[in-house]
Enzyme design. Structure first.
Site, PDB file in Angstrom:
ATOM      1  CB  CYS A 115      -0.945  -0.006   1.197  1.00  0.00           C
ATOM      2  SG  CYS A 115      -2.028   1.438   1.224  1.00  0.00           S
TER       3      CYS A 115
ATOM      4  CB  CYS B 176      -0.661   2.601   3.946  1.00  0.00           C
ATOM      5  SG  CYS B 176      -2.111   1.858   3.228  1.00  0.00           S
ATOM      6  CG  ASP B 177       3.112   1.315   4.450  1.00  0.00           C
ATOM      7  OD1 ASP B 177       2.547   1.819   5.430  1.00  0.00           O
ATOM      8  OD2 ASP B 177       3.019   0.107   4.149  1.00  0.00           O
TER       9      ASP B 177
END
Ligand code: NAP
Length: 307
Positions: free
Chosen positions: A135, A138-139
């Site tokens: 992701c 997300c990261d």
């Protein structure tokens, strides 16, 4: 046999938000959390884009808090997988879990989609959260001025590569063939971005590093020649698999994702769907949570109409 007002299958942001709303509406929901409760956020570290947490929140903490919020209002959670369902009678929906059978007036399906990972069988799971991610949204921000690579050749891979250029100093796009399957505008943007370098005809065949990921072994899919690539982050974008096996074809799917009408509704009036299991496009915790809210409100309205 007891008939439950509402059974929720899945315990990611969609399932647990549905549980909060259903519980507050006095539907006394039962949530099948599965044997890996909490969904995909359990495998992430800091979540920086979920509103309400200006300093970020750890993924597992966010999920534990959602669960506490749901149980506070009376939701009951079971750490069991649903093996199969029988939706042939819309007023008596059957859910089979282990040796038990449950009957419900409404069911909300929020089983999510599992990101596909490399299946090298070489213990690559040890790099989860340590440079190996599925992701970028997300990261990605953890990789400022670092070197990263994205695996895949579809729209997701291109989108993630573009997104990562905001942070990383260099983004490799590693694709197993010599053409991208992404849409033309997306391909154009990738090819024109100076930070992105596409490595064609390549497979990742090993992940390397002590504690954190520090590089990968690549194998040319045509010549079989191997090479090393030093990097800090490897992002998988080779698709997701919606978790629908237990439905055994009882609901309509498109490319594996459940088909919904009017946001959360299915062809069975008492069965609702929320989150990534029906959403190939956004796949965010906040969109799943929003869909969970909608599914619970739709289930509540359906029950009110039955009186
Ligand atoms: P996708 O289109 O199925 O692409 C998956 C990519 O991963 C393909 O390039 C495939 O290679 C590669 N791949 C699959 N398995 C692999 C493996 N084991 N090892 C290495 N590579 C592998 O998936 P997606 O990109 O997630 O997109 C899913 C759907 O969402 C698509 O319909 C897409 O258009 C849509 N989407 C749209 C947007 C947008 O409109 N903004 C954004 C994201 C996604 P091959 O090409 O060789 O098969």
């Amino acid at each position: 046999m007891n008939k439950e007002k509402c059974i929720i299958i899945g315990s990611g942001p969609a399932g647990l938000t549905a549980a909060i709303y259903a519980a507050r509406a006095d539907l006394a929901p039962i949530v099948f959390e599965g044997t890996s409760p909490g969904g995909q956020l359990m495998g992430t570290s800091e979540v920086e884009n979920f509103p309400g947490f200006p300093k970020g929140i750890m993924g597992p903490q966010l999920m534990n808090d959602m669960r506490s919020q749901a149980t506070r209002f009376g939701a009951k959670t079971l750490y069991q997988n649903v093996d199969r369902v029988d939706f042939s009678d819309a007023k008596n929906l059957k859910i089979y879990a282990g040796h038990e059978t449950f009957t419900a007036e409404t069911v909300i399906i929020a089983t999510g989609a599992s990101a596909r990972w490399l299946e090298l069988g070489k213990g690559e799971e040890r790099f989860y959260g340590k440079g190996y991610s599925a992701c970028a949204t997300c990261d990605g921000a953890f990789f400022r001025e670092k070197i990263v690579a994205v695996v895949g050749g579809g729209d997701s891979a291109c989108e993630e590569a573009m997104f990562l250029t905001k942070f990383a100093s260099k983004v490799y796009l590693l694709h197993r063939r010599d053409t991208l399957r992404a849409s033309k505008p997306m391909v154009k943007r990738v090819m024109e971005n100076e930070k992105i370098e596409v490595i064609w005809n390549t497979s990742v065949t090993n992940l390397e590093g002590e504690n954190l990921l520090s590089g990968v072994e690549l194998t040319d899919t045509q010549t079989k020649a191997t090479s090393k690539l030093a990097l800090n982050g490897l992002f998988m974008a080779i698709g997701h698999t919606p978790n629908t096996n237990f439905l055994d074809g009882q609901l309509e799917t498109s490319h594996g994702y459940l088909v919904v009408t009017d946001n959360t509704k299915t062809k069975i009036p008492s069965v609702f769907v929320a989150g990534d299991v029906a959403d190939y496009r956004y796949q965010q915790a906040i969109t799943a949570a929003g869909a969970g809210c909608m599914a619970a409100l739709d289930a509540e309205n359906y029950l009110a109409e039955q009186l």
